[in-house]
Design an enzyme around this catalytic site. Structure first.
Site, short mmCIF file in Angstrom:
data_model
loop_
_atom_site.label_atom_id
_atom_site.label_comp_id
_atom_site.label_asym_id
_atom_site.label_seq_id
_atom_site.Cartn_x
_atom_site.Cartn_y
_atom_site.Cartn_z
N SER A 72 0.79 -1.23 0.00
CA SER A 72 0.00 0.00 0.00
C SER A 72 0.82 1.27 0.00
CB SER A 72 -0.91 0.00 1.24
OG SER A 72 -0.13 -0.15 2.42
N GLU A 73 2.14 1.16 0.00
CA GLU A 73 3.00 2.31 0.30
C GLU A 73 2.79 3.51 -0.63
OE1 GLU A 73 5.14 -1.18 2.17
OE2 GLU A 73 3.94 -0.82 0.38
#
Length: 266
Positions: free
Chosen positions: A135-136
């Site tokens: 998800s970064e």
């Protein structure tokens, strides 16, 4: 040892390490990273431990990094932020390089750094309901420290999609791309892992250690004279080793080798 963010349990030949911040889906902070490192190092140094299981309490395996902890990096000097980040990288290497097999027991979310923990383990078993996400990029970040382990598991082609899109994907896709080795219904997850552990405690501790080293050293190498000679030296050394001699003697004498652990009688 008493920990704030994790729990440890011992079974015959097995160390179970539980992430224990269920109220924040086991998100990692600096305290958890330090405690996980300590627990893994203790299990590695304990000669009675043959294998390690990493699991999460509550509804998730690990939601990644605790954003409150990560936000503090903005208050640090570049050198302080670098040293803080290196602690997670060091933990992942400790797991990956453990001479003892490490199994990830994955349920619920394994996002971002949590996916890195899964990728650093030797074997990963997930429930049918497990979910994964890098998800970064949606937070303005990149999965830097976990990338060597994730790419080692799923390869660059798969990593491109899931890193760039930050999509959530399920257990079936995680199995297809190589992140998970097996999938089980929730109520059979522990049984599947116990089955794997049953095999691991029958193996020679020295052979397990050398097998892990063999995989790490041989992967990606060209099959040439140097590699052939290296592998020949390795098997010659193991055949002459105490565990090699004991294992072969036990086979011919139709008995269990000295290192065998019977969970029912332990």
């Amino acid at each position: 040892m008493n920990y704030q963010t994790i729990e440890t349990q011992l079974a015959p030949g097995i160390a179970l390490i539980w992430l224990n911040r269920p109220d924040v889906r086991n998100a990692m902070n600096d305290t958890m990273i330090a405690e996980l490192t300590d627990a893994f190092e203790a299990a590695i140094d304990d000669d009675t431990i043959r294998a390690i299981v990493l699991a999460g309490q509550g509804k998730a395996f690990c939601a990644g990094g605790d954003l409150n902890w990560m936000k503090r990096a903005g208050e640090m000097s570049p050198e302080e932020a670098f040293e803080d980040s290196r602690k997670l990288a060091s933990l992942l290497r400790t797991i990956h390089d453990s001479p003892k097999p490490v199994i990830a027991r994955v349920h619920g979310a394994a996002f971002a750094g949590g996916m890195g923990l899964v990728a650093a383990c030797d074997i990963a078993v997930g429930s049918h309901e497990a979910k994964f996400c890098l998800s970064e990029v949606k937070l303005g970040l990149v999965p830097a420290m976990i990338s060597p382990f994730v790419l080692g598991r799923i390869g660059a082609a798969h990593a491109r999609r899931w890193t760039l899109t930050a999509e959530v994907f399920g257990a079936a896709e995680a199995w297809r791309i190589g992140l998970l080795d097996d999938i089980s219904p929730d109520d059979e997850l522990d049984g599947t892992i116990n089955g794997l552990l049953g095999h691991l405690v029958q193996a020679s501790p020295a052979a397990l250690r050398e097998a892990k080293r063999l995989i790490r050293d041989v992967a990606g190498k060209p099959i040439d004279d140097a590699l052939t000679d290296d592998t020949a030296r390795r098997i010659a050394a193991m055949r002459a080793s105490p565990d090699g001699q004991e294992g072969m003697a036990a086979f011919f004498e139709k008995r269990r080798p000295s290192w065998f652990i019977d969970p029912e009688n332990a």
